[in-house]
Each structure stands twice: as C-alpha cells, then as structure tokens.
Design a protein around this motif. Sequence first.
Motif, mmCIF file in Angstrom:
data_model
loop_
_atom_site.group_PDB
_atom_site.id
_atom_site.type_symbol
_atom_site.label_atom_id
_atom_site.label_comp_id
_atom_site.label_asym_id
_atom_site.label_seq_id
_atom_site.Cartn_x
_atom_site.Cartn_y
_atom_site.Cartn_z
ATOM 1 N N ARG A 141 5.109 10.517 -9.425
ATOM 2 C CA ARG A 141 5.126 11.761 -8.648
ATOM 3 C C ARG A 141 4.427 12.894 -9.389
ATOM 4 N NH1 ARG A 141 10.819 13.513 -6.325
ATOM 5 N NH2 ARG A 141 10.454 11.486 -5.351
ATOM 6 N N GLN A 142 4.653 13.018 -10.698
ATOM 7 C CA GLN A 142 4.052 14.111 -11.453
ATOM 8 C C GLN A 142 2.535 13.958 -11.543
ATOM 9 O OE1 GLN A 142 5.703 14.534 -15.369
ATOM 10 N NE2 GLN A 142 4.432 16.299 -15.900
ATOM 11 N N SER A 143 2.067 12.723 -11.835
ATOM 12 C CA SER A 143 0.620 12.507 -11.931
ATOM 13 C C SER A 143 -0.050 12.685 -10.576
ATOM 14 C CB SER A 143 0.336 11.096 -12.466
ATOM 15 O OG SER A 143 0.827 10.935 -13.786
ATOM 16 N N ALA A 144 0.606 12.192 -9.501
ATOM 17 C CA ALA A 144 0.039 12.338 -8.166
ATOM 18 C C ALA A 144 -0.071 13.810 -7.788
ATOM 19 C CB ALA A 144 0.902 11.585 -7.152
ATOM 20 N N ALA A 145 0.940 14.610 -8.165
ATOM 21 C CA ALA A 145 0.890 16.039 -7.852
ATOM 22 C C ALA A 145 -0.246 16.718 -8.599
ATOM 23 C CB ALA A 145 2.227 16.687 -8.198
ATOM 24 N N ALA A 146 -0.478 16.323 -9.868
ATOM 25 C CA ALA A 146 -1.550 16.926 -10.654
ATOM 26 C C ALA A 146 -2.912 16.578 -10.053
ATOM 27 C CB ALA A 146 -1.464 16.463 -12.106
ATOM 28 N N VAL A 147 -3.096 15.321 -9.656
ATOM 29 C CA VAL A 147 -4.365 14.909 -9.057
ATOM 30 C C VAL A 147 -4.572 15.611 -7.721
ATOM 31 C CG1 VAL A 147 -5.632 12.950 -8.075
ATOM 32 C CG2 VAL A 147 -4.427 12.684 -10.245
ATOM 33 N N ALA A 148 -3.499 15.717 -6.914
ATOM 34 C CA ALA A 148 -3.615 16.375 -5.615
ATOM 35 C C ALA A 148 -3.983 17.848 -5.773
ATOM 36 C CB ALA A 148 -2.308 16.226 -4.839
ATOM 37 N N GLU A 149 -3.360 18.530 -6.749
ATOM 38 C CA GLU A 149 -3.690 19.937 -6.977
ATOM 39 C C GLU A 149 -5.152 20.091 -7.389
ATOM 40 O OE1 GLU A 149 -2.136 22.703 -6.453
ATOM 41 O OE2 GLU A 149 -0.304 21.758 -5.731
ATOM 42 N N GLY A 150 -5.597 19.245 -8.277
ATOM 43 C CA GLY A 150 -6.995 19.316 -8.692
ATOM 44 C C GLY A 150 -7.942 19.037 -7.546
ATOM 45 N N LEU A 151 -7.605 18.053 -6.699
ATOM 46 C CA LEU A 151 -8.450 17.724 -5.561
ATOM 47 C C LEU A 151 -8.539 18.892 -4.582
ATOM 48 C CD1 LEU A 151 -10.105 15.628 -3.970
ATOM 49 C CD2 LEU A 151 -7.946 14.821 -2.968
ATOM 50 N N LEU A 152 -7.430 19.538 -4.322
ATOM 51 C CA LEU A 152 -7.428 20.664 -3.382
ATOM 52 C C LEU A 152 -8.179 21.863 -3.944
ATOM 53 C CD1 LEU A 152 -3.800 20.375 -1.986
ATOM 54 C CD2 LEU A 152 -5.931 19.872 -0.794
ATOM 55 N N ARG A 153 -8.072 22.094 -5.244
ATOM 56 C CA ARG A 153 -8.852 23.181 -5.850
ATOM 57 C C ARG A 153 -10.347 22.896 -5.734
ATOM 58 N NH1 ARG A 153 -4.626 23.404 -9.841
ATOM 59 N NH2 ARG A 153 -5.807 21.975 -11.193
ATOM 60 N N LEU A 154 -10.707 21.626 -5.971
ATOM 61 C CA LEU A 154 -12.119 21.246 -5.847
ATOM 62 C C LEU A 154 -12.599 21.388 -4.400
ATOM 63 C CD1 LEU A 154 -14.738 19.966 -6.955
ATOM 64 C CD2 LEU A 154 -13.701 17.720 -6.595
ATOM 65 N N ALA A 155 -11.722 21.070 -3.437
ATOM 66 C CA ALA A 155 -12.111 21.062 -2.026
ATOM 67 C C ALA A 155 -12.084 22.440 -1.380
ATOM 68 C CB ALA A 155 -11.206 20.115 -1.254
ATOM 69 N N LYS A 156 -11.671 23.454 -2.111
ATOM 70 C CA LYS A 156 -11.606 24.790 -1.520
ATOM 71 C C LYS A 156 -13.012 25.249 -1.111
ATOM 72 C CE LYS A 156 -9.795 29.447 -2.319
ATOM 73 N NZ LYS A 156 -9.122 30.359 -3.289
ATOM 74 N N GLY A 157 -13.170 25.586 0.169
ATOM 75 C CA GLY A 157 -14.475 26.005 0.682
ATOM 76 C C GLY A 157 -15.425 24.855 0.914
ATOM 77 N N ARG A 158 -14.933 23.620 0.876
ATOM 78 C CA ARG A 158 -15.752 22.444 1.091
ATOM 79 C C ARG A 158 -15.083 21.528 2.111
ATOM 80 N NH1 ARG A 158 -16.468 21.517 -5.413
ATOM 81 N NH2 ARG A 158 -18.344 22.787 -5.697
ATOM 82 N N THR A 159 -15.853 20.623 2.675
ATOM 83 C CA THR A 159 -15.309 19.628 3.601
ATOM 84 C C THR A 159 -14.700 18.494 2.783
ATOM 85 O OG1 THR A 159 -17.070 20.189 5.154
ATOM 86 C CG2 THR A 159 -15.849 18.167 5.569
ATOM 87 N N LEU A 160 -13.512 18.036 3.207
ATOM 88 C CA LEU A 160 -12.815 16.980 2.469
ATOM 89 C C LEU A 160 -12.390 15.893 3.445
ATOM 90 C CD1 LEU A 160 -11.333 15.754 -0.004
ATOM 91 C CD2 LEU A 160 -9.375 17.211 0.587
#
Length: 555
Positions: A517-536
């Motif tokens: 759960r902790q690693s998945a949350a870290a990856v998800a947060e990073g993915l969403l930060r990367l996807a800000k203003g972009r199509t995902l």
Amino acid sequence: MSAAALKLETRFPREMARIRQAGLLQAASGLVWIGQAALLAGTVHGMATGAPGSDAVLPAIGILVLALLRAGLDAAANRRGFLAARAIVSQLRRAAVDNLPRFSPFDRARPASGQVASVLAEQADALLPWLTRWHPARLRMAIVPTVILLVVLAQSWVAALALLIAAPLIPIFMALIGLRARDASDRQMAELGGMNGFLLDRLRGLDTLRAFGAVDATARQLRASAERLRRQTMAVLRIAFLSSAVLELFAALGVAMVATFIGLHLLGQLPFGAWGSNLTLASGLFMLLLAPEFFQPLRDFAAAYHDRAAGEAALAGLARLLEPPAAPILLGEAAPDAAASPIPMRLALAGIGFRYPGEARDVVAGFSLDVAPGEHVALLGPSGAGKSTLLALVAGLLVPHEGAVRLDGIPLDESSAAAARARMAWLGARPHLFAGSFHANLLLGRRFGQAELLAALDLASAGDVVARRPGGLKGGIGEGGLGLSGGEARRIALARAALNDAAGLILADEPTAHLDRQSAAAVAEGLLRLAKGRTLLVTTHDPALAARMDRVVRL
C-alpha cells in the motif's frame, strides 16, 4: 525467410563478384604451375642427358619468377575474397540488428535473446570459410582440372584417361557425404543456439531458480544440453574426417595410376598411350608433376564441403532474424525536435481490432475511445481483457488489424509514429533497468543536467531511493533492477519517464501492480504529479488509483 530465399547473389552482387574474381585469381595461380612443371621437367631431362649445368640457370630463374607470380596471385585472391566475405557478414549482421527493433516487445514469436546472441556473435562467423574457401574452390575446380586434363591429353591419352576415371569419383562421394554433413551441421547450429538461449535465460532467472531450489536441476539440464552439443560436434568432425579420407584415397589412386603408366611406358613394358611416338623423360615427368595439381582443386573443394554445410546452416539462422515480424512495431522516420513544454494530446481510438498471430480470437475487437486533452482515464478489466494490448497499440508497439489510432487528429502510422512517440511517456508494467548506475539508467543516452535529474527524481518520489545508495546517482544497479524493491524500481522508471519534458501523453501499464500500500501510494502520487496538465491513459486493477482518475472505462 529461408536460407534459400536469402540469395547472396542478388542481395550482394558486388561482393559475390569479388569472390568470383578471387576464385579466378586462384585458378590462375594453379595454372601457373603448368609453366613451372614444364621448366622443371625440361631441366631434369637436360641434366639426365648430360647437358651442362649452366643450361639450368634460366629455367631456374623462370621457375622462381613464376613462383613469385603464383604467391602474388594467391595473396591477392585471399585478400579480395576475405574483404568481400567480411563485408557480406557485416551487412547481414547489420541488417539483422536493424530488423530486431521491428519486433514488438509484445510479439510472442520474437526470437529468444540467447539465440539472437548466438547467431550474431558465433554462427555468423561460419559464413566466412564458406564464402572464402568453398565458393572460390568450386570455381577453381571447374577451370584448373579441365585445363590440366587437356594439357596431359596432348601428351598421352592413357594418362588423361586415368585422370578422367579417378576425378569424378571425388565429387560423387563428397556429394553423398555432404548430405549427412549438412544435416549434422544444421543440428549442431540448432543445438548451439538452443544451449546459449537456455543458459542466458536461466542466468536471468537465477534468483527464481535459487528460491525454488532448482539450481541443481538446471545445471543437469545445461550439462545434458552441452553433452548433446558435444555429440553433434563430434558427428560433424567424424564426417569431416571421413570426407578427408575419401578424397585422399581417390587422389592417391589417380596419381598412382598415372605414375604407374609413365614408369612402365618409359621401361618399354607398355609401348602405347602416347601420340605417334614414345614418351620422353621430360614429357613423363611433366605429366607426373601435373597429376597432383590436377587433383588439388578437387581436394580443396571436398575439404571445403564441410564449410558449405556450416555456412548454409548459419545463413539459415541469419535468415530467420531477417524475417518480417508477425506483430510489427511502428518505427517511423526520424522524429522532429520536440516542443519545450508539454501540450496535452487528444487521443481517439476508432473501431480498433487486434489479434495476436496464431490466436483463434481477437484480443480487442471494435473498441472505440475518445480522450480529451488533459483528461485522465483508467482502463479497468480482468486479466486478458486486452488492457496492455490497447496501450501497446496507442504507443505503436503493435499495429491494429482494423480501425485507427489518432493522436491530435493525426492517424498513427509509419510516417507519424516517431513524432508522436517523442511526445509520449511510457511506464511499462515491468520496467527494465540495466546493469549500471542510476545516472545511466535515467539518461539512457540522452542529455540532461544534474538539476533536471534531481527534479525528475523528486517528482517521482525517488530521491530517497538514490540517496540511500552508496555513490548516489553514480551508485550501481544490478541487471533488471537487482537490489531495488518493486516499488523503488517503478519510481526510478517513473523518474526516467519524467525527463521527457515534451510528453503530452502518458501511458502507464499497471503502475501499482504487486506493490504494498505504501509503495503503491508513492508511485500513484508521482504518476499524478507527472500527469498534471497532460493526458493520462492508465491500465490498472487498483481501485484506489482508478478512483483518482477523471473517468474509468471498463473492459
């Protein structure tokens, strides 16, 4: 593509012409011996009949000049043939290497990496003896024995008949032996490629083998494979020794028949066989010196028969690497310079259908989807529903059988793939990390400054992963991310994707699969930060990640 379909004459006309020229030069070198034999026989005859020693000076000089000429012709032939053969092997290797990127990572028929390494690094070299020895020997065999036979026939029809009887037996028996040699060489090459592929694959999965206690069983399998390769190699060598024995036997018999006739004729026991008068010592010795040279091209051709078998087997292995892939990838032309800032892309899938080669049903059939610029969409569905296949189709890693993929209204095809892929960021389900430093794995040959690397690591929540390793960015990673947890490897891969500043579309395949759960949350947060203003577009089984998307599409 079979070895027969890979015609060297049509694919490499210039190089094969040079190899033929090498064969002609070698044939000319063999014919020079006729002049040397004539000078030598005349000199010996003169000495036997009491001629002064000074008469041998000019013939000796002539023999020396012809010997130098012969050596020069041989050297020129060997150099010309080797350079042409090396050019052919290099071009075939380059063509195979250029063709390998056309195989999609999702192509189930893609050649095993161990087999590819064996063909390119080892088996391809078997083409060199075939090209440099067998092809010139075949041409020399057609010219030199014919000319020598005519020269001998002008002296004695019996000696010529003896040569004519013995000569065809060598190619006939070599052809019979060659059938077995070709089969044995094919089996040897197949076993060599299989063993190399087995070894490389097992080395990659050594941790899994250790975990399941299968190391000893794998070692036994490798030992059995090596034993099969040894038996195949010894079978090839036995055939090679058999062919050598056969050619030496018939060559010796042919020379012996000529020598016996000449000896008995000079002794008066066989007063026939010459044209009009008896043979002299000079003519007899001349024919006796030519007899071994008559058989030499036949012996060289027979000796190179094994090279032909090995070369054709190697050519068949290379031909398989030159085959068009069953599930091709869109490579595209050189990508133009990408924009400095990301512009969210519009994605449209219209009636997409795809079936893997050999499968009975479509993985994706009639699928349509519109994703607005900047929209975040999750694809949900059971395993085997085609989620990863859809992402591969969008990235051009597979080509749909029907329908079209459009990015910003432009169909994704060979002409637009490179430019479109330059504006994509890809996060695969199993990101591959190479053996080397964090720095090398992040850059992948691209040029970025230290500040950009640190910013990408921070965005992916991977800064602590690098900081904990000795050496920081210069610290080492094992093959396949050895030494990193699954979550840490995903975050490093995410940082690698974040270095594409021009990415307007992010494709993420199961980014949180098999993570706590902790690693998945870290990856998800990073993915969403990367996807800000972009199509995902993300495929996932994770309901927590799907809930953070703008839209969920269920397959």
